[in-house]
Design a protein around this motif. Structure first.
Motif, PDB file in Angstrom:
ATOM      1  N   SER A 146       0.857  -1.189   0.000  1.00  0.00           N
ATOM      2  CA  SER A 146       0.000   0.000   0.000  1.00  0.00           C
ATOM      3  C   SER A 146       0.886   1.229   0.000  1.00  0.00           C
ATOM      4  O   SER A 146       2.018   1.188   0.480  1.00  0.00           O
ATOM      5  CB  SER A 146      -0.945   0.022   1.209  1.00  0.00           C
ATOM      6  OG  SER A 146      -0.222   0.208   2.402  1.00  0.00           O
ATOM      7  N   GLU A 361      -2.789   6.379  -5.178  1.00  0.00           N
ATOM      8  CA  GLU A 361      -3.193   5.615  -4.001  1.00  0.00           C
ATOM      9  C   GLU A 361      -3.063   4.135  -4.366  1.00  0.00           C
ATOM     10  O   GLU A 361      -3.711   3.662  -5.297  1.00  0.00           O
ATOM     11  CB  GLU A 361      -4.629   5.947  -3.596  1.00  0.00           C
ATOM     12  CG  GLU A 361      -4.831   7.416  -3.233  1.00  0.00           C
ATOM     13  CD  GLU A 361      -6.300   7.784  -3.052  1.00  0.00           C
ATOM     14  OE1 GLU A 361      -7.127   6.850  -2.921  1.00  0.00           O
ATOM     15  OE2 GLU A 361      -6.622   8.979  -3.060  1.00  0.00           O
ATOM     16  N   SER A 363      -3.205   0.106  -3.112  1.00  0.00           N
ATOM     17  CA  SER A 363      -3.709  -0.788  -2.072  1.00  0.00           C
ATOM     18  C   SER A 363      -3.742  -2.222  -2.584  1.00  0.00           C
ATOM     19  O   SER A 363      -3.966  -2.462  -3.776  1.00  0.00           O
ATOM     20  CB  SER A 363      -5.106  -0.364  -1.609  1.00  0.00           C
ATOM     21  OG  SER A 363      -6.038  -0.453  -2.672  1.00  0.00           O
ATOM     22  N   LYS A 365      -5.282  -6.141  -1.342  1.00  0.00           N
ATOM     23  CA  LYS A 365      -6.104  -6.876  -0.387  1.00  0.00           C
ATOM     24  C   LYS A 365      -6.502  -8.216  -0.994  1.00  0.00           C
ATOM     25  O   LYS A 365      -7.032  -8.250  -2.103  1.00  0.00           O
ATOM     26  CB  LYS A 365      -7.354  -6.070  -0.009  1.00  0.00           C
ATOM     27  CG  LYS A 365      -8.159  -6.693   1.122  1.00  0.00           C
ATOM     28  CD  LYS A 365      -9.314  -5.788   1.524  1.00  0.00           C
ATOM     29  CE  LYS A 365     -10.093  -6.387   2.691  1.00  0.00           C
ATOM     30  NZ  LYS A 365     -11.227  -5.512   3.092  1.00  0.00           N
TER      31      LYS A 365
END
Length: 441
Positions: A146, A361, A363, A365
């Motif tokens: 991230s 940004e 990220s 997951k």
């Protein structure tokens, strides 16, 4: 002793939070009452920010030893917050976090934890910088799980969480951490620029990533406007309208009018807190495309703004706070399976096609990445659609999507910055006088 006494008072008077869905037709009303302390306003707003709530109107009052705030909030779909579990979670977070001491300021560097290693960077922005940073991390067998990258006034800052490719855990070897810092610092010092990254170790502790980015850029003096010889000339009419005036009762009143966007209030309060100002009273009002904010402030020493130089610095710093996260350029969203070196490959493709990443940004997951990039061409102008089509073919049409074009977005109507919320402020003494009506769409 004074500090221990203050802690005792806070323990005896924990924050009280009331969440109301009945008094306002189209927003959830959150009222927070607490013992006052420097930084509590920022802590409350940060909780709402972390919960992805949109603040459409707010009333702030913290004269004396007590803090009373009212916020009208909605979710990102424009609806009230009705889920009982979410409401209970908001209440627990506000009652817990608002009673804690403010987080300590950190310094730029590398901080290991159990799950990942946090790397903070600051330096002079240039086309391809993020690509070079990602290439170094890939070569060092670091996987970026991230990250958030901001650029403003020719400065760049990033906070990235990385893991070891082989273990999937934090990197703890001191020699390897030292090598990572050294090589990244070399990248940031391109063109013999010595105003680049600081490489001291961060102290222990956890800090909100966006909060940390504001501190890094503020410490790097990104509020000092740089006029670039290359690229587009910024339209001054699109810049925030800010006034700073001293009034009766030794307050300085700041009024701001700008394009509305998520987390705008958080960004402004971050900077006022970093500048050691206390917000005693305030009003926030948003409507389509536009936000109006008005704050009555003093310095922590109790004095208002005392000189023209200080007044100009306040304006510069608030402008920077508003602009750092402003939507700039074409918004691209990458959604795909994660793999080692993916971010390095994506940013290399952007660089080879002359795209400049203004903000990002990152990220990861569950083995999937969801990355957002805001891009322009190298001169700061809109990107040629043919180039975007070519890049999407290279990466995958379904993996890379065009979400929003920030450069061509409509501008808000221009109005004066004369304050109108506090004309009769000192006649108002209770929350009953504050009519909670939201104007938002």
């Amino acid at each position: 002793m004074d500090d221990e006494y203050a802690k005792l008072i806070r323990r005896m008077n924990p924050p009280r939070v009331v969440i109301d869905n009945d008094s306002c037709e189209d927003a959830t009303v959150i009222q927070v009452d607490s013992v006052n302390k420097h930084g509590i306003l920022l802590q409350v707003i940060q909780v709402l920010n972390d919960m992805n709530l949109v603040i459409t109107k707010a009333y702030i009052s913290s004269d004396g030893g007590w803090f009373m705030d009212v916020f009208n909030v909605i979710d990102h779909d424009g609806n009230k917050i009705r889920d009982k579990e979410v409401i209970n979670h908001i209440q627990r977070r506000l009652e817990t976090d608002a009673s804690l001491a403010p987080s300590l300021r950190g310094s730029v560097g590398v901080m290991p934890s159990e799950e990942h290693t946090s790397i903070e960077l600051a330096g002079t922005d240039r086309p391809g910088l993020l690509s070079e940073v990602c290439a170094v991390l890939a070569d060092l067998q670091c996987n970026v799980v991230s990250a958030e990258i901001w650029t403003h006034n020719a400065r760049a800052a990033a906070v990235a969480h990385v893991t070891d490719n082989s273990t999937g855990c934090a990197i703890k070897d001191p020699k390897r951490l030292s090598l990572i810092k050294e090589l990244l610092c070399n990248v940031l010092k391109g063109n013999n620029d010595f105003k680049a990254a600081k490489t001291t170790l961060s102290p222990p502790g956890v800090m909100n990533r966006e909060r940390r980015l504001h501190q890094i850029m503020f410490d790097d003096r990104d509020y000092e406007r740089v006029e670039s010889a290359v690229g587009i000339v910024q339209d001054k009419s699109s810049r925030p309208q800010i006034t700073v005036l001293n009034i009766e009762k030794d307050y300085t009143v700041i009024t701001m009018r700008s394009k509305d966007r998520p987390k705008l209030l958080f960004d402004i309060v971050c900077t006022l807190t970093d500048m050691q100002y206390v917000v005693f009273h305030g009003m926030v009002h948003t409507r389509t495309m536009e936000a109006y904010q008005e704050f009555y402030i003093r310095h922590v020493d109790g004095l208002p703004v005392s000189s023209d130089a200080e007044r100009e610095r306040v304006i510069q710093c608030i402008e920077a706070a508003i602009e750092r996260r402003a939507y700039e350029g074409l918004e691209l969203e990458l959604c795909t399976e994660d793999r080692v070196g993916l971010l390095s490959d994506i940013t290399r493709i952007f660089r080879e096609n002359s795209l400049c990443i203004k903000r990002a940004e990152i990220s990861t997951k569950g083995g999937k990445v969801k990355d957002t990039f805001y891009v322009t061409d190298v001169t700061g102008n809109p990107v040629d659609p043919k180039i975007i089509d070519s890049i999407r073919r290279q990466i995958g049409q379904t993996k890379l999507q065009v979400k929003h074009n920030g450069i061509t977005a409509a501008k808000p109507p221009q109005e004066t910055t004369t304050g109108f919320f506090f004309g009769n402020f000192f006649k108002v003494r209770s929350f009953q006088n504050f009519k909670l009506i939201r104007s938002y769409s």
